[in-house]
Design a protein around this motif. Structure first.
Motif, PDB file in Angstrom:
ATOM      1  N   ALA A  18       0.720  -1.133   0.500  1.00 17.64           N
ATOM      2  CA  ALA A  18       0.132   0.296   0.165  1.00 17.64           C
ATOM      3  C   ALA A  18       0.327   1.139  -0.096  1.00 17.64           C
ATOM      4  N   TYR A  76      -3.899   5.614  -5.427  1.00 16.04           N
ATOM      5  CA  TYR A  76      -4.423   5.972  -3.528  1.00 16.04           C
ATOM      6  C   TYR A  76      -6.381   4.811  -3.106  1.00 16.04           C
ATOM      7  N   ALA A  77      -6.202   4.470  -4.249  1.00 15.19           N
ATOM      8  CA  ALA A  77      -7.459   4.042  -4.164  1.00 15.19           C
ATOM      9  C   ALA A  77      -7.251   2.302  -4.319  1.00 15.19           C
ATOM     10  N   THR A 135      -5.883   1.895  -0.454  1.00  9.92           N
ATOM     11  CA  THR A 135      -6.882   2.133   0.157  1.00  9.92           C
ATOM     12  C   THR A 135      -7.207   0.532   0.722  1.00  9.92           C
ATOM     13  N   HIS A 142      -7.815  -1.680   3.530  1.00  8.90           N
ATOM     14  CA  HIS A 142      -8.948  -2.846   3.842  1.00  8.90           C
ATOM     15  C   HIS A 142      -8.812  -4.403   4.886  1.00  8.90           C
ATOM     16  N   ARG A 184      -4.545   3.856   6.648  1.00  6.08           N
ATOM     17  CA  ARG A 184      -5.445   4.315   5.578  1.00  6.08           C
ATOM     18  C   ARG A 184      -6.123   5.930   5.494  1.00  6.08           C
ATOM     19  N   CYS A 203      -4.754   7.574   2.855  1.00  5.72           N
ATOM     20  CA  CYS A 203      -4.991   7.385   1.665  1.00  5.72           C
ATOM     21  C   CYS A 203      -6.854   8.379   1.133  1.00  5.72           C
ATOM     22  N   PHE A 204      -7.308   7.825   2.541  1.00 11.79           N
ATOM     23  CA  PHE A 204      -8.643   8.488   2.118  1.00 11.79           C
ATOM     24  C   PHE A 204      -8.867  10.405   1.955  1.00 11.79           C
ATOM     25  N   GLN A 208      -7.722  11.219  -1.514  1.00 14.32           N
ATOM     26  CA  GLN A 208      -9.181  10.745  -2.239  1.00 14.32           C
ATOM     27  C   GLN A 208     -10.064  12.080  -1.619  1.00 14.32           C
ATOM     28  N   GLU A 266     -11.956  11.886   1.356  1.00 15.81           N
ATOM     29  CA  GLU A 266     -12.732  11.302   1.572  1.00 15.81           C
ATOM     30  C   GLU A 266     -12.477  11.654   3.489  1.00 15.81           C
ATOM     31  N   ALA A 312     -11.379   9.526   6.245  1.00 14.38           N
ATOM     32  CA  ALA A 312     -10.007   9.971   7.116  1.00 14.38           C
ATOM     33  C   ALA A 312      -9.897  10.046   8.377  1.00 14.38           C
ATOM     34  N   ASP A 315     -10.676   6.925  10.582  1.00 14.82           N
ATOM     35  CA  ASP A 315      -9.474   6.311  10.405  1.00 14.82           C
ATOM     36  C   ASP A 315      -8.199   6.699  11.574  1.00 14.82           C
TER      37      ASP A 315
END
Length: 262
Positions: free
Chosen positions: A80, A89-90, A93, A97, A113, A116-117, A120, A122, A126, A129
């Motif tokens: 990752a 990034y997807a 992620t 997971h 993670r 990564c969110f 993106q 998200e 984020a 996490d």
């Protein structure tokens, strides 16, 4: 050399485990995962065979499985990190997971993670996490605090753009709380306070910004609006300026002391 060993002992889970570790070190993550999966299957077979034998052998098989699971988590995480560094990034992620499914007790997995969110956009995921990592680590850990500060500043900026100035000020306040030494957070909150007609709060944050980021290009126009007719030196030398400086230094020192104790 490990390939030669496997030719002679093709059913030894420990050899697949070791080669999987080598592949991970070589960043050949697909091959590493294949070997680790093979190690899991063989160790399970060994455990079944060991059920009728001594308990010591069963315990040894269990230790192999535990080490394999640990190496699988490391492999997913390292894979990752490589994807993240390449802007995938997807994909990063999804790998994280899988790592979290295998090991839910590692705060670093949630931090990665969350990053990564964040990349993106998200924000809610984020934040979740990062907060999960915060619960698992010491709350003053700088790795957690800096991420939460950046995220809350980002959320505050989005609220500000939408005209939700009180929500923006609240988010900027959380950013300041997590990282009191970053001048840009005071700048953002000062502007939000001005929109809310809270001139006292705006001036207080401007002084913090002036102390922490004296070369900021936004300072001159903000100085004219908040302290008309005064110079930066006048503001800093005033009783209000000295009081704000003392309070700011106390906040930064408290945060630094907590990080030093880590």
């Amino acid at each position: 050399m490990i390939n030669i060993a496997l030719e002679n002992c093709p059913r030894d889970a420990r050899l697949y485990l070791f080669r999987g570790i080598l592949y991970r070190r070589l960043k050949d993550f697909t091959a590493a995962i294949e070997d680790l999966v093979q190690a899991v299957e063989l160790s399970e077979e060994e455990e079944v065979r060991a059920q009728a034998e001594a308990g010591e052998q069963k315990e040894e098989s269990g230790s192999v499985e535990e080490e394999v699971r640990f190496q699988v988590v490391l492999t997913y995480n390292d894979f990752a990190v490589q994807c993240f560094s390449r802007g995938l990034y997807a994909e990063a992620t999804l790998l994280l997971h899988k790592a979290v499914e295998q090991e839910k007790g590692q705060a670093g997995l949630y931090l990665n993670r969350g990053d990564c969110f964040f990349k993106q956009g998200e924000w809610c995921f984020a934040l979740a996490d990062y907060q999960q990592a915060e619960e698992m680590m010491r709350p003053d850990d700088p790795a957690v605090r800096l991420r939460l500060a950046i995220l809350h500043n980002t959320l505050g900026s989005l609220c500000f753009q939408d005209g939700c100035f009180q929500e923006a000020a609240d988010m900027f306040s959380l950013a300041v709380q997590y990282d009191p030494a970053a001048g840009r957070y005071y700048e953002s909150r000062s502007k939000a306070f001005r929109k809310l007609l809270d001139l006292e709060g705006a001036r207080r944050d401007f002084i913090c910004m002036l102390i922490l980021d004296p070369t900021n290009e936004e300072l001159p126009p903000m100085l004219m609006n908040l302290f008309p007719g005064c110079s930066a030196a006048d503001v800093l030398s005033s009783p209000a300026g000295q009081a704000v400086r003392a309070q700011l230094m106390d906040s930064i020192q408290a945060c630094s002391s907590s990080s030093d104790r880590q």
